[in-house]
Design an enzyme around this catalytic site. Structure first.
Site, short mmCIF file in Angstrom:
data_model
loop_
_atom_site.label_atom_id
_atom_site.label_comp_id
_atom_site.label_asym_id
_atom_site.label_seq_id
_atom_site.Cartn_x
_atom_site.Cartn_y
_atom_site.Cartn_z
N LYS A 78 -9.31 65.87 -23.46
CA LYS A 78 -8.67 64.93 -22.53
C LYS A 78 -7.49 64.24 -23.21
O LYS A 78 -7.56 63.91 -24.40
CB LYS A 78 -9.71 63.91 -22.06
CG LYS A 78 -9.23 62.94 -20.99
CD LYS A 78 -10.36 62.01 -20.55
CE LYS A 78 -9.89 61.00 -19.50
NZ LYS A 78 -10.97 60.13 -19.02
N SER A 158 -11.57 59.53 -13.95
CA SER A 158 -10.26 59.85 -14.48
C SER A 158 -10.20 61.19 -15.21
O SER A 158 -9.11 61.72 -15.45
CB SER A 158 -9.83 58.74 -15.44
OG SER A 158 -10.67 58.70 -16.59
N SER A 182 -16.09 57.95 -15.04
CA SER A 182 -15.01 58.95 -15.16
C SER A 182 -15.42 60.28 -15.76
O SER A 182 -14.60 61.19 -15.83
CB SER A 182 -13.85 58.36 -15.96
OG SER A 182 -13.17 57.40 -15.20
#
Length: 495
Positions: A78, A158, A182
């Site tokens: 990420k 997210s 998330s």
């Protein structure tokens, strides 16, 4: 052997050990899949040179017989994790051009274990969002579609890029972070497994901070066994993070027996929300039945302060974000706005932050600054901290009464279409976190497991919440649920 990029971590590890494939072949298969999937916008910084170099090193290590479980396995990282020499922007314009001179502890541990970084994954800006629509890179797109509908769906947020990449078999697994859901919400939306470990189990050092008392890294994988394998590599004490727990890391995979006879599973009545879709209600009831059939005892429980969780979260998280994001000022790194003649330092801060931060980040920074301001600190922030303590105590009381894990829905619906819940109604978007934020406020481990499809063929997940530091036991319960649900659906390839 099937297409190599479709393998999970455990399958690929076993194939590598048997000499049936190599890390170089696995990595090449993933890189090819990534290049063919630009329509998903999941990978935003591709690192094929780093990937091939690490794959060759992993093959040598496996040959030498010195290889931990993650060795040679291609994964995505990420964009919130700082990776040395590779753009690490947290999906924000304000960090344009930032290439860290250091590596986050979690990504370093994964590299030390021999895993192969394929590149950086899309996400909501500074991890603020539930749909991956606030990214400077543009929306990440789910590989799933509703029936024969061509509408693009959100992969959740997210960690939307991570979820889309794992669900579309662009990588074998990915890192995510979870501040209010998330990891778990995008996992549920895309039919994969995601675990948020106990706060302090994974180091936060080198991960761009959103809300420091809530953020926690975790793996996003194709199944529960893979989550156990990757989580073990990510965990461990880090003296560079003062909130990192100095506890031994168990062999999570070895704890996956699937035997949950006699376990007490709590069903919290407060999670039965008004207007909850019948499909979610049915899925939850079926999940409880599956666990009962596996030998667990299902017990109704109460978590009375649940109704205050969302407002509490949306005071504490923006307050911490306002403080953390003060460092992005255009002075030391990242983007600096062009200044007019006569502009001073105040104008530089204002212009840089105005053009560097997106609307959602600006909204949360303003809310956070407001609740921390002199006249409102006690009315909002201090009160939210007190309510957070009560929410945590609800869980402590339930676990003290002998409950081993808690079963809830992971999300209030299946994935929605991109643009359907745009910034025009932020509160509607915030309600996506209704089942997940309590876990972060209480610092507990939570895992999302795909357990069914809705009427339009989209994945739905259930969440299990565990006792602090007992991820192994939680993963074993998730493993039993996964085995009973038998979820094997994959998105049809349209990209």
């Amino acid at each position: 052997m099937s297409e190599l990029n479709t393998l999970g971590l455990a399958e690929a590890r076993d194939a590598l050990r048997k000499g049936e494939t190599t890390s170089v072949e696995l990595t090449e298969a993933c890189l090819k899949a990534i290049d063919a999937a630009d329509a998903l916008n999941a990978f935003v910084h591709k690192t094929p040179e780093i990937a091939m170099e690490r794959a060759r090193a992993a093959d040598a290590r496996i040959k030498a017989g010195d290889a931990p479980s993650m060795c040679g396995l291609p994964i995505g990282i990420k964009d919130l994790f700082c990776t040395k020499g590779v753009p690490s922007q947290a999906a924000s314009r304000i960090l344009e051009g930032f290439r860290p001179e250091y590596e986050s502890t979690v990504s370093q541990q994964l590299a030390d274990a021999g895993s192969v970084m394929l590149g950086k994954l899309n996400m909501d800006e500074f991890a603020m969002g539930s749909s991956n629509e606030t990214s400077v890179y543009g929306n990440a797109v789910s590989p799933w579609r509703r029936g024969n509908d061509d509408a693009q769906l959100t992969p959740g947020g997210s960690s939307g890029g991570s979820a889309a990449a794992v669900a579309a078999d662009l990588c074998l697994a990915a890192t995510g972070t979870d501040t209010g859901g998330s990891i778990r919400q995008p996992a549920a939306f895309t039919g994969i497994t995601g675990i948020k470990p106990t706060y302090g189990r994974c180091s936060r050092w080198g991960i761009v901070a959103f809300a420091s008392s809530l953020d926690q890294a975790g793996p996003m994988t194709k199944n529960v066994r893979d989550a156990a394998i990757m989580l073990e590599a990510m965990c461990g004490h880090d003296p560079k993070d003062s909130t990192s727990a100095d506890l031994p890391v168990p062999d999570f995979e070895a704890m996956l027996t699937g035997d949950i006879k006699g376990k007490k599973i709590g069903i919290p009545k407060e999670y039965r929300m008004d207007g909850m879709p019948a499909e979610i209600e049915k899925l939850w009831a079926e999940g409880a039945e599956m666990l009962r059939a596996a030998g667990a005892e299902i017990i109704d429980i109460s978590l009375p302060h649940t109704k205050y969780a969302l407002p509490t979260y949306y005071v504490i998280a923006p307050a911490e974000a306002s403080s953390n994001l003060a460092r992005y000022d255009g002075v030391r790194y990242g983007r600096r706005a062009a200044l007019a003649q006569g502009d001073g330092i105040t104008e530089m801060y204002e212009k840089t932050r105005a053009e560097g931060f997106g609307h959602e980040v600006q909204r949360r920074v303003m809310v956070g600054t407001y609740v921390l301001s002199a006249g409102f600190y006690d009315a909002y922030y201090n009160r939210a901290r007190k309510v957070r303590t009560l929410i945590k105590k609800d869980f402590e009381d339930v676990f003290a009464a002998g409950i081993d894990a808690i079963l809830t829905p992971a999300t209030p619906s299946a994935a929605f279409g991109l643009g359907e819940m745009k910034e025009t109604d932020p509160v509607q978007m915030y309600l996506n976190d209704v089942f997940t934020v309590t876990v972060n406020l209480a610092g507990l481990p939570g895992v999302s497991v795909p357990t069914g499809l809705d009427a339009q063929g989209l994945p739905l997940g259930l969440q299990l919440i565990g006792r602090p530091w007992e991820e192994g036991d939680l993963l074993n319960t998730a493993y039993a649920l996964e085995n009973a649900a038998g979820f094997v659906a994959k998105p049809g390839k349209w990209w």
